[in-house]
Design a protein around this motif. Structure first.
Motif, PDB file in Angstrom:
ATOM      1  N   ARG A   1      40.345  36.395  53.906  1.00 32.43           N
ATOM      2  CA  ARG A   1      40.846  35.877  55.187  1.00 32.43           C
ATOM      3  C   ARG A   1      39.728  35.736  56.215  1.00 32.43           C
ATOM      4  NH1 ARG A   1      46.557  39.124  55.764  1.00 32.43           N
ATOM      5  NH2 ARG A   1      47.747  37.663  54.486  1.00 32.43           N
ATOM      6  N   GLU A   2      38.843  36.722  56.253  1.00 30.17           N
ATOM      7  CA  GLU A   2      37.707  36.678  57.178  1.00 30.17           C
ATOM      8  C   GLU A   2      36.801  35.480  56.878  1.00 30.17           C
ATOM      9  OE1 GLU A   2      33.616  39.185  57.390  1.00 30.17           O
ATOM     10  OE2 GLU A   2      35.452  40.381  57.392  1.00 30.17           O
ATOM     11  N   ILE A   3      36.526  35.259  55.621  1.00 34.53           N
ATOM     12  CA  ILE A   3      35.665  34.141  55.218  1.00 34.53           C
ATOM     13  C   ILE A   3      36.318  32.806  55.562  1.00 34.53           C
ATOM     14  CG2 ILE A   3      34.644  32.958  53.228  1.00 34.53           C
ATOM     15  CD1 ILE A   3      34.438  35.842  51.962  1.00 34.53           C
ATOM     16  N   ILE A   4      37.616  32.678  55.289  1.00 35.39           N
ATOM     17  CA  ILE A   4      38.319  31.431  55.595  1.00 35.39           C
ATOM     18  C   ILE A   4      38.331  31.174  57.094  1.00 35.39           C
ATOM     19  CG2 ILE A   4      40.577  30.302  55.586  1.00 35.39           C
ATOM     20  CD1 ILE A   4      41.023  31.601  52.818  1.00 35.39           C
TER      21      ILE A   4
ATOM     22  N   SER B   1      43.743  29.952  45.801  1.00 38.28           N
ATOM     23  CA  SER B   1      43.990  31.133  44.980  1.00 38.28           C
ATOM     24  C   SER B   1      42.654  31.803  44.705  1.00 38.28           C
ATOM     25  CB  SER B   1      44.637  30.737  43.648  1.00 38.28           C
ATOM     26  OG  SER B   1      45.891  30.143  43.864  1.00 38.28           O
ATOM     27  N   VAL B   2      42.627  33.119  44.891  1.00 36.35           N
ATOM     28  CA  VAL B   2      41.395  33.873  44.695  1.00 36.35           C
ATOM     29  C   VAL B   2      41.694  35.085  43.829  1.00 36.35           C
ATOM     30  CG1 VAL B   2      39.488  35.072  45.813  1.00 36.35           C
ATOM     31  CG2 VAL B   2      40.598  33.156  46.985  1.00 36.35           C
ATOM     32  N   GLU B   3      40.908  35.261  42.787  1.00 31.43           N
ATOM     33  CA  GLU B   3      40.995  36.441  41.925  1.00 31.43           C
ATOM     34  C   GLU B   3      39.707  37.233  42.059  1.00 31.43           C
ATOM     35  OE1 GLU B   3      42.093  35.770  37.852  1.00 31.43           O
ATOM     36  OE2 GLU B   3      43.242  33.994  38.411  1.00 31.43           O
TER      37      GLU B   3
ATOM     38  N   ALA C   1      41.277  25.766  44.636  1.00 28.50           N
ATOM     39  CA  ALA C   1      41.823  25.243  45.879  1.00 28.50           C
ATOM     40  C   ALA C   1      42.605  23.969  45.589  1.00 28.50           C
ATOM     41  CB  ALA C   1      40.704  24.957  46.872  1.00 28.50           C
ATOM     42  N   ASN C   2      43.758  23.842  46.229  1.00 36.24           N
ATOM     43  CA  ASN C   2      44.609  22.674  46.073  1.00 36.24           C
ATOM     44  C   ASN C   2      44.899  22.121  47.471  1.00 36.24           C
ATOM     45  OD1 ASN C   2      46.738  20.860  45.838  1.00 36.24           O
ATOM     46  ND2 ASN C   2      47.714  21.999  44.188  1.00 36.24           N
ATOM     47  N   PRO C   3      44.119  21.132  47.914  1.00 35.13           N
ATOM     48  CA  PRO C   3      44.309  20.624  49.276  1.00 35.13           C
ATOM     49  C   PRO C   3      45.662  19.960  49.492  1.00 35.13           C
ATOM     50  CG  PRO C   3      42.622  19.355  48.124  1.00 35.13           C
ATOM     51  CD  PRO C   3      43.007  20.495  47.236  1.00 35.13           C
TER      52      PRO C   3
ATOM     53  N   THR D   1      34.540  23.321  50.882  1.00 36.36           N
ATOM     54  CA  THR D   1      33.878  24.195  51.852  1.00 36.36           C
ATOM     55  C   THR D   1      34.403  25.621  51.735  1.00 36.36           C
ATOM     56  OG1 THR D   1      33.485  22.388  53.398  1.00 36.36           O
ATOM     57  CG2 THR D   1      33.460  24.609  54.312  1.00 36.36           C
ATOM     58  N   ILE D   2      35.715  25.761  51.686  1.00 37.39           N
ATOM     59  CA  ILE D   2      36.315  27.088  51.591  1.00 37.39           C
ATOM     60  C   ILE D   2      35.975  27.735  50.249  1.00 37.39           C
ATOM     61  CG2 ILE D   2      38.518  28.335  51.478  1.00 37.39           C
ATOM     62  CD1 ILE D   2      37.675  27.396  54.332  1.00 37.39           C
ATOM     63  N   LYS D   3      36.076  26.974  49.170  1.00 36.81           N
ATOM     64  CA  LYS D   3      35.770  27.494  47.831  1.00 36.81           C
ATOM     65  C   LYS D   3      34.325  27.980  47.757  1.00 36.81           C
ATOM     66  CE  LYS D   3      36.362  26.158  42.992  1.00 36.81           C
ATOM     67  NZ  LYS D   3      35.159  26.241  42.266  1.00 36.81           N
ATOM     68  N   SER D   4      33.406  27.177  48.244  1.00 36.77           N
ATOM     69  CA  SER D   4      31.989  27.553  48.227  1.00 36.77           C
ATOM     70  C   SER D   4      31.720  28.780  49.087  1.00 36.77           C
ATOM     71  CB  SER D   4      31.127  26.396  48.722  1.00 36.77           C
ATOM     72  OG  SER D   4      31.191  25.319  47.840  1.00 36.77           O
ATOM     73  N   ALA D   5      32.363  28.840  50.242  1.00 38.75           N
ATOM     74  CA  ALA D   5      32.152  29.973  51.142  1.00 38.75           C
ATOM     75  C   ALA D   5      32.602  31.282  50.496  1.00 38.75           C
ATOM     76  CB  ALA D   5      32.898  29.746  52.453  1.00 38.75           C
ATOM     77  N   ILE D   6      33.757  31.255  49.853  1.00 39.50           N
ATOM     78  CA  ILE D   6      34.268  32.470  49.207  1.00 39.50           C
ATOM     79  C   ILE D   6      33.389  32.849  48.016  1.00 39.50           C
ATOM     80  CG2 ILE D   6      36.196  33.481  47.925  1.00 39.50           C
ATOM     81  CD1 ILE D   6      38.038  31.665  49.695  1.00 39.50           C
ATOM     82  N   GLU D   7      33.077  31.889  47.169  1.00 40.63           N
ATOM     83  CA  GLU D   7      32.278  32.186  45.977  1.00 40.63           C
ATOM     84  C   GLU D   7      30.877  32.674  46.324  1.00 40.63           C
ATOM     85  OE1 GLU D   7      34.409  29.235  42.749  1.00 40.63           O
ATOM     86  OE2 GLU D   7      32.662  28.495  43.824  1.00 40.63           O
ATOM     87  N   SER D   8      30.296  32.143  47.385  1.00 40.97           N
ATOM     88  CA  SER D   8      28.946  32.589  47.745  1.00 40.97           C
ATOM     89  C   SER D   8      28.955  33.940  48.459  1.00 40.97           C
ATOM     90  CB  SER D   8      28.240  31.539  48.604  1.00 40.97           C
ATOM     91  OG  SER D   8      28.886  31.402  49.843  1.00 40.97           O
ATOM     92  N   SER D   9      30.070  34.298  49.077  1.00 38.46           N
ATOM     93  CA  SER D   9      30.168  35.563  49.796  1.00 38.46           C
ATOM     94  C   SER D   9      30.652  36.720  48.928  1.00 38.46           C
ATOM     95  CB  SER D   9      31.129  35.430  50.983  1.00 38.46           C
ATOM     96  OG  SER D   9      30.654  34.473  51.896  1.00 38.46           O
ATOM     97  N   ILE D  10      31.417  36.394  47.886  1.00 35.95           N
ATOM     98  CA  ILE D  10      31.978  37.423  47.014  1.00 35.95           C
ATOM     99  C   ILE D  10      31.612  37.086  45.569  1.00 35.95           C
ATOM    100  CG2 ILE D  10      34.061  38.630  46.295  1.00 35.95           C
ATOM    101  CD1 ILE D  10      35.381  37.659  48.910  1.00 35.95           C
ATOM    102  N   PRO D  11      30.491  37.604  45.098  1.00 39.07           N
ATOM    103  CA  PRO D  11      30.073  37.318  43.722  1.00 39.07           C
ATOM    104  C   PRO D  11      31.162  37.724  42.722  1.00 39.07           C
ATOM    105  CG  PRO D  11      28.317  38.418  44.928  1.00 39.07           C
ATOM    106  CD  PRO D  11      29.555  38.477  45.791  1.00 39.07           C
ATOM    107  N   GLY D  12      31.409  36.848  41.771  1.00 39.17           N
ATOM    108  CA  GLY D  12      32.397  37.126  40.741  1.00 39.17           C
ATOM    109  C   GLY D  12      33.811  36.691  41.082  1.00 39.17           C
TER     110      GLY D  12
END
Length: 67
Positions: free
Chosen positions: A43-46, A33-35, A25-27, A9-20
């Motif tokens: 932080r806002e997205i999470i 980790s985000v590059e 994620a390591n539960p 959920t978190i990975k998808s949210a970040i990738e869809s909100s910030i292209p590229g």
């Protein structure tokens, strides 16, 4: 983040909100980790998606809502 669903959920949210953005994620370690993204934006997205990750919507029946 305590499970694969939360991580996804978190990975998808970040990738869809910030292209590229590159997200891993390591539960088990409770780490994301985000590059290629601004930390404040991540932080806002999470924060916005944390509740959704903990309490996913129940699956809908295919016929739900039809009369």
């Amino acid at each position: 983040m305590t499970c694969g669903h939360c991580a996804g959920t978190i990975k998808s949210a970040i990738e869809s909100s910030i292209p590229g953005a590159k997200v891993s994620a390591n539960p088990e370690a409770r780490l994301v980790s985000v590059e290629g993204a601004d930390l404040a934006r991540v932080r806002e997205i999470i924060a916005r998606n944390r509740r959704r990750a903990r309490n996913p919507a129940p699956p809908r029946h295919p016929d739900a809502g039809s009369a």
